[in-house]
Design a protein around this motif. Structure first.
Motif, short mmCIF file in Angstrom:
data_model
loop_
_atom_site.label_atom_id
_atom_site.label_comp_id
_atom_site.label_asym_id
_atom_site.label_seq_id
_atom_site.Cartn_x
_atom_site.Cartn_y
_atom_site.Cartn_z
N ASP A 1 0.24 4.06 1.42
CA ASP A 1 0.26 4.78 2.69
C ASP A 1 1.25 4.16 3.69
O ASP A 1 1.35 4.60 4.82
CB ASP A 1 -1.15 4.84 3.30
N GLN B 1 1.09 1.53 5.31
CA GLN B 1 0.52 0.80 6.46
C GLN B 1 1.07 -0.62 6.48
O GLN B 1 1.03 -1.29 7.51
CB GLN B 1 -1.01 0.80 6.38
N ASP C 1 0.84 -1.21 0.00
CA ASP C 1 0.00 0.00 0.00
C ASP C 1 0.87 1.25 0.00
O ASP C 1 1.92 1.30 0.62
CB ASP C 1 -0.88 0.04 1.26
N ARG D 1 -1.87 5.13 9.46
CA ARG D 1 -1.75 5.97 8.28
C ARG D 1 -1.25 7.34 8.74
O ARG D 1 -1.85 7.94 9.63
CB ARG D 1 -3.14 6.11 7.65
MG MG Z 1 -4.34 2.15 4.21
#
Ligand code: MG
Ligand code: UDP
Length: 337
Positions: free
Chosen positions: A93, A95, A91, A196
Protein backbone atom coordinates in the motif's frame (compact mmCIF):
# COMPACT_ATOMS: atom_id res chain seq x y z
CA UNK A 1 21.05 -6.50 -7.59
CA UNK A 2 18.41 -5.41 -5.10
CA UNK A 3 15.36 -7.64 -4.49
CA UNK A 4 12.24 -5.80 -3.39
CA UNK A 5 9.74 -8.03 -1.59
CA UNK A 6 6.16 -6.80 -1.60
CA UNK A 7 3.65 -8.86 0.42
CA UNK A 8 0.17 -8.28 -0.96
CA UNK A 9 -3.18 -9.45 0.33
CA UNK A 10 -6.25 -8.21 -1.50
CA UNK A 11 -4.31 -5.30 -2.94
CA UNK A 12 -5.71 -5.25 -6.49
CA UNK A 13 -5.94 -1.47 -6.30
CA UNK A 14 -2.34 -0.99 -5.18
CA UNK A 15 -0.23 -3.54 -7.08
CA UNK A 16 0.36 -1.53 -10.26
CA UNK A 17 0.95 1.72 -8.43
CA UNK A 18 3.44 -0.06 -6.17
CA UNK A 19 5.33 -1.52 -9.15
CA UNK A 20 5.54 1.69 -11.16
CA UNK A 21 6.39 3.91 -8.20
CA UNK A 22 9.14 1.61 -6.93
CA UNK A 23 10.59 0.86 -10.38
CA UNK A 24 10.64 4.55 -11.39
CA UNK A 25 12.51 5.45 -8.22
CA UNK A 26 15.04 2.62 -8.58
CA UNK A 27 15.55 3.21 -12.30
CA UNK A 28 16.08 6.89 -11.55
CA UNK A 29 18.74 6.01 -8.97
CA UNK A 30 20.44 3.56 -11.35
CA UNK A 31 19.86 0.56 -9.06
CA UNK A 32 19.40 -2.85 -10.66
CA UNK A 33 16.42 -4.61 -9.09
CA UNK A 34 13.78 -7.32 -9.13
CA UNK A 35 10.37 -6.91 -7.52
CA UNK A 36 8.84 -10.00 -5.94
CA UNK A 37 5.13 -9.73 -5.25
CA UNK A 38 3.96 -12.36 -2.80
CA UNK A 39 0.22 -12.69 -3.10
CA UNK A 40 -0.88 -14.01 0.26
CA UNK A 41 -3.90 -15.96 -0.99
CA UNK A 42 -5.89 -12.90 -2.09
CA UNK A 43 -9.53 -13.41 -2.95
CA UNK A 44 -9.64 -10.47 -5.36
CA UNK A 45 -7.71 -10.06 -8.62
CA UNK A 46 -4.36 -9.21 -7.01
CA UNK A 47 -2.59 -12.20 -8.55
CA UNK A 48 -4.06 -11.58 -12.02
CA UNK A 49 -2.74 -8.02 -11.77
CA UNK A 50 0.70 -9.37 -10.88
CA UNK A 51 0.66 -11.82 -13.82
CA UNK A 52 -0.23 -8.98 -16.20
CA UNK A 53 2.63 -6.90 -14.78
CA UNK A 54 5.06 -9.81 -15.18
CA UNK A 55 3.99 -10.23 -18.82
CA UNK A 56 4.33 -6.57 -19.60
CA UNK A 57 7.22 -5.34 -17.49
CA UNK A 58 10.81 -6.20 -16.62
CA UNK A 59 12.08 -8.05 -13.56
CA UNK A 60 8.77 -8.86 -11.89
CA UNK A 61 8.23 -12.11 -9.98
CA UNK A 62 4.94 -13.22 -8.54
CA UNK A 63 4.10 -15.93 -6.04
CA UNK A 64 0.57 -16.93 -5.20
CA UNK A 65 -0.26 -18.75 -1.95
CA UNK A 66 -2.91 -21.44 -1.86
CA UNK A 67 -4.65 -19.50 0.93
CA UNK A 68 -4.00 -16.60 3.27
CA UNK A 69 -0.99 -17.54 5.42
CA UNK A 70 -0.29 -14.08 6.85
CA UNK A 71 2.24 -11.37 6.16
CA UNK A 72 5.05 -13.13 8.04
CA UNK A 73 4.71 -16.15 5.75
CA UNK A 74 4.60 -13.89 2.71
CA UNK A 75 7.84 -12.21 3.78
CA UNK A 76 9.45 -15.64 4.35
CA UNK A 77 8.51 -16.78 0.84
CA UNK A 78 9.89 -13.56 -0.60
CA UNK A 79 13.16 -14.02 1.28
CA UNK A 80 13.42 -17.62 0.06
CA UNK A 81 12.87 -16.56 -3.55
CA UNK A 82 14.97 -13.39 -3.58
CA UNK A 83 18.17 -13.52 -5.59
CA UNK A 84 19.51 -10.05 -4.91
CA UNK A 85 22.69 -9.14 -3.07
CA UNK A 86 20.43 -7.25 -0.71
CA UNK A 87 16.71 -7.36 -0.06
CA UNK A 88 14.15 -4.72 0.89
CA UNK A 89 10.71 -5.56 2.32
CA UNK A 90 8.03 -2.94 1.70
CA UNK A 91 4.23 -2.82 2.07
CA UNK A 92 2.16 -2.94 -1.09
CA UNK A 93 0.00 0.00 0.00
CA UNK A 94 3.15 2.20 -0.07
CA UNK A 95 2.59 3.35 3.49
CA UNK A 96 6.35 2.81 3.61
CA UNK A 97 7.76 5.61 1.40
CA UNK A 98 9.60 3.89 -1.49
CA UNK A 99 12.03 6.79 -2.01
CA UNK A 100 13.65 5.71 1.27
CA UNK A 101 14.78 2.49 -0.46
CA UNK A 102 17.49 4.50 -2.23
CA UNK A 103 18.71 5.90 1.09
CA UNK A 104 18.76 2.36 2.53
CA UNK A 105 20.62 1.06 -0.52
CA UNK A 106 23.31 3.76 -0.21
CA UNK A 107 23.82 2.84 3.46
CA UNK A 108 24.15 -0.81 2.41
CA UNK A 109 26.82 0.25 -0.10
CA UNK A 110 28.66 1.93 2.76
CA UNK A 111 28.86 -1.47 4.47
CA UNK A 112 25.80 -1.68 6.72
CA UNK A 113 24.29 -5.17 6.69
CA UNK A 114 20.85 -4.29 8.04
CA UNK A 115 19.12 -0.96 7.49
CA UNK A 116 16.06 -0.65 9.70
CA UNK A 117 13.16 1.58 8.71
CA UNK A 118 12.10 3.38 11.89
CA UNK A 119 8.73 5.12 12.09
CA UNK A 120 9.18 8.75 13.07
CA UNK A 121 5.42 9.20 13.03
CA UNK A 122 2.90 6.36 13.04
CA UNK A 123 0.45 7.93 10.60
CA UNK A 124 -3.24 8.24 11.32
CA UNK A 125 -4.50 5.64 13.75
CA UNK A 126 -6.96 5.30 16.60
CA UNK A 127 -5.72 6.42 20.06
CA UNK A 128 -6.45 3.01 21.58
CA UNK A 129 -4.56 1.32 18.73
CA UNK A 130 -1.57 3.63 19.34
CA UNK A 131 -1.57 2.90 23.07
CA UNK A 132 -1.90 -0.86 22.54
CA UNK A 133 0.98 -0.76 20.03
CA UNK A 134 3.12 1.17 22.53
CA UNK A 135 2.44 -1.42 25.26
CA UNK A 136 3.16 -4.28 22.86
CA UNK A 137 6.47 -2.76 21.72
CA UNK A 138 7.62 -2.03 25.26
CA UNK A 139 6.96 -5.70 26.20
CA UNK A 140 8.58 -7.08 23.05
CA UNK A 141 11.56 -4.68 23.44
CA UNK A 142 12.20 -5.94 26.94
CA UNK A 143 11.93 -9.61 25.95
CA UNK A 144 14.01 -9.26 22.79
CA UNK A 145 16.48 -7.02 24.57
CA UNK A 146 16.50 -4.25 21.93
CA UNK A 147 14.58 -1.04 21.66
CA UNK A 148 11.94 -1.97 19.13
CA UNK A 149 9.60 0.95 19.63
CA UNK A 150 8.77 2.36 16.19
CA UNK A 151 10.28 -0.66 14.42
CA UNK A 152 8.61 -1.73 11.18
CA UNK A 153 8.83 -4.43 8.53
CA UNK A 154 10.32 -1.86 6.16
CA UNK A 155 14.01 -2.80 6.10
CA UNK A 156 16.97 -3.69 3.96
CA UNK A 157 18.92 -6.89 4.60
CA UNK A 158 22.23 -8.00 3.19
CA UNK A 159 22.41 -11.39 1.42
CA UNK A 160 24.26 -12.86 4.46
CA UNK A 161 21.36 -11.97 6.74
CA UNK A 162 18.77 -13.27 4.28
CA UNK A 163 20.60 -16.61 4.08
CA UNK A 164 20.56 -16.89 7.88
CA UNK A 165 16.86 -16.00 8.11
CA UNK A 166 16.08 -18.58 5.41
CA UNK A 167 17.64 -21.27 7.57
CA UNK A 168 15.76 -20.47 10.76
CA UNK A 169 13.30 -23.35 11.07
CA UNK A 170 10.78 -21.77 13.43
CA UNK A 171 7.42 -21.16 11.88
CA UNK A 172 6.33 -18.44 14.25
CA UNK A 173 9.22 -16.11 13.58
CA UNK A 174 8.50 -12.42 14.00
CA UNK A 175 10.37 -10.80 11.11
CA UNK A 176 10.46 -7.38 12.72
CA UNK A 177 12.22 -8.75 15.82
CA UNK A 178 14.32 -11.42 14.08
CA UNK A 179 16.29 -8.78 12.23
CA UNK A 180 17.25 -7.32 15.62
CA UNK A 181 17.95 -10.74 17.07
CA UNK A 182 20.45 -11.76 14.34
CA UNK A 183 22.76 -8.86 15.16
CA UNK A 184 25.02 -7.54 12.32
CA UNK A 185 26.05 -4.00 11.51
CA UNK A 186 22.97 -1.82 11.64
CA UNK A 187 21.90 1.57 10.42
CA UNK A 188 18.49 3.19 10.65
CA UNK A 189 16.45 5.33 8.31
CA UNK A 190 13.56 7.33 9.74
CA UNK A 191 10.34 7.56 7.77
CA UNK A 192 6.82 8.92 8.18
CA UNK A 193 4.07 6.35 7.75
CA UNK A 194 2.07 7.49 4.73
CA UNK A 195 -1.68 7.33 4.50
CA UNK A 196 -3.20 4.37 2.72
CA UNK A 197 -4.63 5.68 -0.55
CA UNK A 198 -6.41 2.53 -1.73
CA UNK A 199 -8.06 -0.43 -0.07
CA UNK A 200 -8.20 -0.93 3.68
CA UNK A 201 -5.92 -2.23 6.42
CA UNK A 202 -6.13 -6.01 6.79
CA UNK A 203 -5.89 -5.89 10.57
CA UNK A 204 -8.81 -6.30 12.95
CA UNK A 205 -8.63 -5.53 16.69
CA UNK A 206 -8.77 -9.22 17.59
CA UNK A 207 -6.22 -10.05 14.89
CA UNK A 208 -3.78 -7.58 16.43
CA UNK A 209 -4.28 -8.98 19.93
CA UNK A 210 -3.59 -12.51 18.64
CA UNK A 211 -0.56 -11.21 16.73
CA UNK A 212 0.80 -9.55 19.88
CA UNK A 213 0.34 -12.68 22.06
CA UNK A 214 1.86 -14.92 19.43
CA UNK A 215 4.92 -12.70 19.00
CA UNK A 216 5.52 -12.19 22.70
CA UNK A 217 5.28 -15.94 23.32
CA UNK A 218 7.63 -16.59 20.40
CA UNK A 219 10.34 -14.58 22.16
CA UNK A 220 9.70 -15.15 25.83
CA UNK A 221 8.61 -17.85 28.23
CA UNK A 222 8.07 -15.24 30.97
CA UNK A 223 4.28 -15.85 31.05
CA UNK A 224 5.00 -19.43 32.17
CA UNK A 225 7.14 -18.09 35.00
CA UNK A 226 4.15 -16.00 36.04
CA UNK A 227 2.50 -19.34 36.86
CA UNK A 228 5.31 -20.15 39.31
CA UNK A 229 5.11 -16.67 40.86
CA UNK A 230 1.34 -17.04 41.26
CA UNK A 231 1.94 -20.43 42.91
CA UNK A 232 4.22 -18.84 45.51
CA UNK A 233 1.76 -16.00 46.15
CA UNK A 234 -0.97 -18.58 46.68
CA UNK A 235 1.27 -20.52 49.07
CA UNK A 236 1.82 -17.34 51.12
CA UNK A 237 -1.93 -16.67 51.25
CA UNK A 238 -2.56 -20.31 52.20
CA UNK A 239 -0.15 -20.06 55.16
CA UNK A 240 -1.91 -16.90 56.43
CA UNK A 241 -5.38 -18.44 56.09
CA UNK A 242 -4.14 -21.76 57.51
CA UNK A 243 -2.98 -20.06 60.68
CA UNK A 244 -6.24 -18.10 60.86
CA UNK A 245 -8.32 -21.28 60.41
CA UNK A 246 -6.35 -23.06 63.13
CA UNK A 247 -6.85 -20.20 65.56
CA UNK A 248 -10.61 -20.26 64.75
CA UNK A 249 -10.67 -24.01 65.32
CA UNK A 250 -8.84 -23.82 68.63
CA UNK A 251 -11.02 -21.00 69.92
CA UNK A 252 -14.22 -22.86 68.92
CA UNK A 253 -15.30 -20.39 66.15
CA UNK A 254 -14.59 -22.70 63.21
CA UNK A 255 -17.97 -22.53 61.44
CA UNK A 256 -17.86 -18.82 60.68
CA UNK A 257 -15.32 -18.99 57.89
CA UNK A 258 -17.63 -20.28 55.13
CA UNK A 259 -17.55 -17.08 53.03
CA UNK A 260 -13.78 -17.02 53.24
CA UNK A 261 -13.65 -20.64 52.07
CA UNK A 262 -15.87 -19.91 49.07
CA UNK A 263 -13.77 -16.87 48.13
CA UNK A 264 -10.53 -18.80 48.43
CA UNK A 265 -11.91 -21.65 46.32
CA UNK A 266 -12.97 -19.29 43.56
CA UNK A 267 -9.67 -17.45 43.72
CA UNK A 268 -7.57 -20.62 43.54
CA UNK A 269 -9.82 -22.01 40.81
CA UNK A 270 -9.38 -18.92 38.65
CA UNK A 271 -5.64 -18.83 39.09
CA UNK A 272 -5.40 -22.53 38.20
CA UNK A 273 -7.48 -21.99 35.05
CA UNK A 274 -5.38 -19.03 33.94
CA UNK A 275 -2.17 -20.94 34.63
CA UNK A 276 -3.38 -23.98 32.73
CA UNK A 277 -4.37 -21.71 29.87
CA UNK A 278 -0.89 -20.15 29.73
CA UNK A 279 0.81 -23.55 29.82
CA UNK A 280 -1.69 -24.90 27.29
CA UNK A 281 -0.85 -22.05 24.95
CA UNK A 282 2.83 -22.94 24.97
CA UNK A 283 2.05 -26.65 24.54
CA UNK A 284 -0.08 -25.73 21.53
CA UNK A 285 2.84 -23.70 20.12
CA UNK A 286 5.17 -26.68 20.56
CA UNK A 287 2.58 -28.90 18.88
CA UNK A 288 2.30 -26.51 15.94
CA UNK A 289 6.08 -26.42 15.48
CA UNK A 290 6.53 -30.18 15.92
CA UNK A 291 3.93 -31.07 13.30
CA UNK A 292 6.38 -29.64 10.81
CA UNK A 293 3.77 -28.22 8.49
CA UNK A 294 5.15 -25.71 6.04
CA UNK A 295 4.89 -21.98 6.67
CA UNK A 296 3.10 -21.46 3.36
CA UNK A 297 2.13 -23.26 0.17
CA UNK A 298 2.85 -21.61 -3.16
CA UNK A 299 0.14 -22.62 -5.62
CA UNK A 300 1.41 -20.68 -8.66
CA UNK A 301 4.16 -18.35 -9.67
CA UNK A 302 5.08 -16.09 -12.55
CA UNK A 303 8.18 -14.28 -13.74
CA UNK A 304 8.84 -11.59 -16.35
CA UNK A 305 10.35 -12.81 -19.60
CA UNK A 306 11.94 -9.41 -20.04
CA UNK A 307 14.93 -8.23 -18.10
CA UNK A 308 16.52 -11.51 -17.03
CA UNK A 309 19.45 -13.30 -18.62
CA UNK A 310 18.65 -16.54 -20.51
CA UNK A 311 19.96 -18.69 -17.67
CA UNK A 312 17.89 -16.92 -15.06
CA UNK A 313 14.77 -17.30 -17.16
CA UNK A 314 14.89 -21.09 -16.84
CA UNK A 315 14.89 -21.02 -13.04
CA UNK A 316 11.33 -21.02 -11.87
CA UNK A 317 10.84 -19.15 -8.68
CA UNK A 318 8.35 -21.68 -7.34
CA UNK A 319 11.02 -24.40 -7.31
CA UNK A 320 12.86 -22.46 -4.67
CA UNK A 321 9.94 -21.60 -2.46
CA UNK A 322 7.27 -24.14 -3.27
CA UNK A 323 6.18 -25.25 0.13
CA UNK A 324 8.09 -23.20 2.57
CA UNK A 325 10.16 -25.65 4.56
CA UNK A 326 13.30 -24.06 5.91
CA UNK A 327 16.32 -25.06 3.90
CA UNK A 328 17.97 -27.18 6.60
CA UNK A 329 19.46 -29.64 4.14
CA UNK A 330 21.96 -26.93 3.32
CA UNK A 331 25.44 -28.02 4.34
CA UNK A 332 26.57 -24.63 5.41
CA UNK A 333 28.12 -24.96 8.91
CA UNK A 334 26.33 -21.85 10.14
CA UNK A 335 23.05 -23.77 10.20
CA UNK A 336 24.38 -26.61 12.35
CA UNK A 337 24.08 -26.59 16.08
MG1 MG B 1 -0.76 -0.59 5.43
N1 UDP C 1 -0.61 -8.38 4.16
C1 UDP C 1 -0.33 -9.69 3.80
N2 UDP C 1 -1.04 -10.70 4.41
C2 UDP C 1 -1.99 -10.45 5.35
C3 UDP C 1 -2.22 -9.12 5.74
C4 UDP C 1 -1.50 -8.11 5.12
O1 UDP C 1 0.52 -9.96 2.95
O2 UDP C 1 -2.59 -11.42 5.84
C5 UDP C 1 0.16 -7.29 3.49
C6 UDP C 1 -0.70 -6.18 2.91
O3 UDP C 1 -1.11 -6.49 1.61
C7 UDP C 1 0.24 -4.98 2.96
C8 UDP C 1 1.05 -5.25 4.20
O4 UDP C 1 0.95 -6.65 4.48
O5 UDP C 1 1.10 -4.96 1.84
C9 UDP C 1 0.59 -4.43 5.39
O6 UDP C 1 -0.78 -4.69 5.63
P1 UDP C 1 -1.81 -3.57 6.05
O7 UDP C 1 -1.63 -2.35 5.22
O8 UDP C 1 -3.15 -4.19 6.05
O9 UDP C 1 -1.35 -3.30 7.55
P2 UDP C 1 -1.16 -1.87 8.27
O10 UDP C 1 -0.40 -0.99 7.33
O11 UDP C 1 -2.53 -1.37 8.53
O12 UDP C 1 -0.39 -2.21 9.50
Amino acid sequence: MLSVIVPAYNEELSVERAYYTISDILNGAGIEFEIIFVDDGSTDSTYEKIVVLADRERNVCGLHFSRNFGKEAAISAGLAGAEGDCVVVIDCDLQHPPEKIVEMYRLWQEGYEIVEGIKSTRGKEHKIHGMAAKTFYSIISSVVGFDMSNASDFKLLDRKVVDILNRIPEKKGFFRALSFWVGYKKATVAFDVQERTEGASKWTGLGLVKYAISNISAYSTAPMQIVTVLGFIMLGITVIFGVWALIDKLSGRALEGITTVILILIFIGSIMMISLGIIGYYVACIYEEIKGRPKYIVSSSCKSKKGWSAAERTVTLANKVEIGYPMMQNDDPTCRK
